[in-house]
Write an enzyme that holds these catalytic residues in place. Structure first.
Site, PDB file in Angstrom:
ATOM      1  N   TYR A 130     -10.687 -11.751  18.111  1.00 37.57           N
ATOM      2  CA  TYR A 130      -9.715 -10.668  18.279  1.00 37.57           C
ATOM      3  C   TYR A 130      -8.457 -10.911  17.439  1.00 37.57           C
ATOM      4  O   TYR A 130      -7.908  -9.978  16.841  1.00 37.57           O
ATOM      5  CB  TYR A 130      -9.361 -10.483  19.759  1.00 37.57           C
ATOM      6  CG  TYR A 130     -10.547 -10.076  20.611  1.00 37.57           C
ATOM      7  CD1 TYR A 130     -11.497  -9.185  20.131  1.00 37.57           C
ATOM      8  CD2 TYR A 130     -10.720 -10.589  21.895  1.00 37.57           C
ATOM      9  CE1 TYR A 130     -12.592  -8.818  20.901  1.00 37.57           C
ATOM     10  CE2 TYR A 130     -11.808 -10.227  22.673  1.00 37.57           C
ATOM     11  CZ  TYR A 130     -12.741  -9.343  22.171  1.00 37.57           C
ATOM     12  OH  TYR A 130     -13.818  -8.972  22.928  1.00 37.57           O
TER      13      TYR A 130
HETATM   14  C1  COA Z   1     -16.960 -13.045  21.700  1.00 34.57           C
HETATM   15  C2  COA Z   1     -18.312 -12.945  21.040  1.00 34.57           C
HETATM   16  C3  COA Z   1     -18.867 -11.538  21.251  1.00 34.57           C
HETATM   17  C4  COA Z   1     -18.126 -13.159  19.536  1.00 34.57           C
HETATM   18  O1  COA Z   1     -19.383 -13.084  18.886  1.00 34.57           O
HETATM   19  P1  COA Z   1     -19.814 -14.193  17.793  1.00 34.57           P
HETATM   20  O2  COA Z   1     -20.931 -13.608  17.031  1.00 34.57           O
HETATM   21  O3  COA Z   1     -20.005 -15.464  18.496  1.00 34.57           O
HETATM   22  O4  COA Z   1     -18.457 -14.299  16.978  1.00 34.57           O
HETATM   23  P2  COA Z   1     -17.924 -13.985  15.527  1.00 34.57           P
HETATM   24  O5  COA Z   1     -18.499 -12.746  14.951  1.00 34.57           O
HETATM   25  O6  COA Z   1     -16.466 -14.069  15.642  1.00 34.57           O
HETATM   26  O7  COA Z   1     -18.491 -15.190  14.702  1.00 34.57           O
HETATM   27  C5  COA Z   1     -18.324 -16.491  15.183  1.00 34.57           C
HETATM   28  C6  COA Z   1     -18.079 -17.453  14.075  1.00 34.57           C
HETATM   29  O8  COA Z   1     -18.877 -17.157  12.939  1.00 34.57           O
HETATM   30  C7  COA Z   1     -18.036 -17.201  11.788  1.00 34.57           C
HETATM   31  N1  COA Z   1     -18.410 -16.123  10.846  1.00 34.57           N
HETATM   32  C8  COA Z   1     -17.816 -14.948  10.695  1.00 34.57           C
HETATM   33  N2  COA Z   1     -18.411 -14.226   9.736  1.00 34.57           N
HETATM   34  C9  COA Z   1     -19.414 -14.996   9.284  1.00 34.57           C
HETATM   35  C10 COA Z   1     -20.391 -14.800   8.294  1.00 34.57           C
HETATM   36  N3  COA Z   1     -20.447 -13.666   7.587  1.00 34.57           N
HETATM   37  N4  COA Z   1     -21.264 -15.792   8.118  1.00 34.57           N
HETATM   38  C11 COA Z   1     -21.180 -16.928   8.823  1.00 34.57           C
HETATM   39  N5  COA Z   1     -20.282 -17.160   9.791  1.00 34.57           N
HETATM   40  C12 COA Z   1     -19.404 -16.200  10.006  1.00 34.57           C
HETATM   41  C13 COA Z   1     -16.654 -16.900  12.250  1.00 34.57           C
HETATM   42  O9  COA Z   1     -15.737 -17.560  11.411  1.00 34.57           O
HETATM   43  C14 COA Z   1     -16.639 -17.419  13.638  1.00 34.57           C
HETATM   44  O10 COA Z   1     -16.185 -18.735  13.698  1.00 34.57           O
HETATM   45  P3  COA Z   1     -15.328 -19.259  14.958  1.00 34.57           P
HETATM   46  O11 COA Z   1     -15.931 -18.726  16.213  1.00 34.57           O
HETATM   47  O12 COA Z   1     -15.428 -20.718  14.843  1.00 34.57           O
HETATM   48  O13 COA Z   1     -13.958 -18.747  14.764  1.00 34.57           O
HETATM   49  C15 COA Z   1     -19.317 -14.000  21.575  1.00 34.57           C
HETATM   50  O14 COA Z   1     -18.848 -15.288  21.249  1.00 34.57           O
HETATM   51  C16 COA Z   1     -19.576 -13.893  23.051  1.00 34.57           C
HETATM   52  O15 COA Z   1     -20.439 -13.133  23.471  1.00 34.57           O
HETATM   53  N6  COA Z   1     -18.801 -14.665  23.853  1.00 34.57           N
HETATM   54  C17 COA Z   1     -18.986 -14.722  25.277  1.00 34.57           C
HETATM   55  C18 COA Z   1     -18.691 -13.404  25.924  1.00 34.57           C
HETATM   56  C19 COA Z   1     -17.281 -12.962  25.660  1.00 34.57           C
HETATM   57  O16 COA Z   1     -16.343 -13.722  25.771  1.00 34.57           O
HETATM   58  N7  COA Z   1     -17.149 -11.667  25.318  1.00 34.57           N
HETATM   59  C20 COA Z   1     -15.883 -11.061  25.120  1.00 34.57           C
HETATM   60  C21 COA Z   1     -15.340 -10.687  26.447  1.00 34.57           C
HETATM   61  S1  COA Z   1     -13.823  -9.820  26.272  1.00 34.57           S
END
Ligand code: COA
Length: 189
Positions: free
Chosen positions: A156
């Site tokens: 975020y």
């Molecule tokens: C929050 C959530 C939806 C984020 O999804 P995600 O796919 O894990 O997250 P991102 O898209 O941010 O990517 C994660 C990492 O990949 C990296 N990334 C981003 N783009 C990328 C790309 N093109 N290629 C490779 N890695 C990449 C990011 O830098 C990020 O690194 P970081 O987490 O160390 O900062 C997920 O972690 C989740 O479901 N969490 C638990 C539930 C939750 O908290 N939901 C939100 C409630 S409000």
């Protein structure tokens, strides 16, 4: 500097209400697993998610793997007076001196965003979020998330969400939450 490529997933697509209804058990399974909630929470949430689908401006993005399994989803809708979350945030803004009129006018409520743990960490969450907001109605987006630090918080902040309320207690939940918001549309990566 070259922009990071979008993560390659077999299918990231908008879901209709009928498509999400057909996938609801899968979607709720992602939700309880990602949030580390007890399995019974899925059943409790099903009627609420179904009711959300009928709200104005509802929009959902799903991500599928190459076995056509849902591995991530995000949805939201236009927030409006009378909705539980809207009234909770209004209460928080009024009691903290925040600008309730400005924030709670014409906003898209990002209600859920979850990626199955095995599919996290490659940018899928950001891709779902960007696609969801690219077609969202409203001049701004608001969400609530448990106080961090978490991967959700990093995401975020990375896409420009700022503080609207911090350490806020929603009725019935002892955890402190942040309400975050920003204007729409997002800047391109
Ligand atoms: C929050 C959530 C939806 C984020 O999804 P995600 O796919 O894990 O997250 P991102 O898209 O941010 O990517 C994660 C990492 O990949 C990296 N990334 C981003 N783009 C990328 C790309 N093109 N290629 C490779 N890695 C990449 C990011 O830098 C990020 O690194 P970081 O987490 O160390 O900062 C997920 O972690 C989740 O479901 N969490 C638990 C539930 C939750 O908290 N939901 C939100 C409630 S409000």
């Amino acid at each position: 500097m070259t922009a990071a490529p979008s993560p390659s997933f077999d299918r990231i697509t908008e879901l209709t209400t009928d498509q999400l209804r057909a996938r609801l058990p899968e979607a709720l399974q992602i939700y309880v697993t990602a949030m580390n909630y007890p399995p019974a929470t899925a059943q409790q949430r099903a009627p609420m998610w179904s009711a959300h689908m009928l709200r104005a401006g509802w929009r959902c993005i799903g991500a599928f793997n190459d076995h056509d399994e849902l591995v991530g989803l995000g949805y939201g809708y236009l927030g409006a007076p009378g909705q539980w979350w809207h009234e909770q945030v209004r209460r928080g803004l009024l009691s903290s001196g925040g600008d309730a009129e400005a924030w709670l006018d014409e906003y898209f409520e990002l209600t859920e965003l979850h990626v199955y743990p095995g599919s996290q960490g490659v940018g899928l969450g950001e891709e779902i979020l960007r696609r969801l907001l690219a077609g969202a109605q409203g001049s701004k987006v608001l969400l609530s998330t448990p106080e961090g630090p978490t991967r959700a918080w990093r995401l975020y902040r990375r896409v420009g969400f700022g503080d609207v309320l911090r350490n806020y207690r929603f009725t019935g939940d002892p955890r402190p939450f942040a309400v975050l918001g920003r204007s729409l549309p997002l800047e391109p990566r």
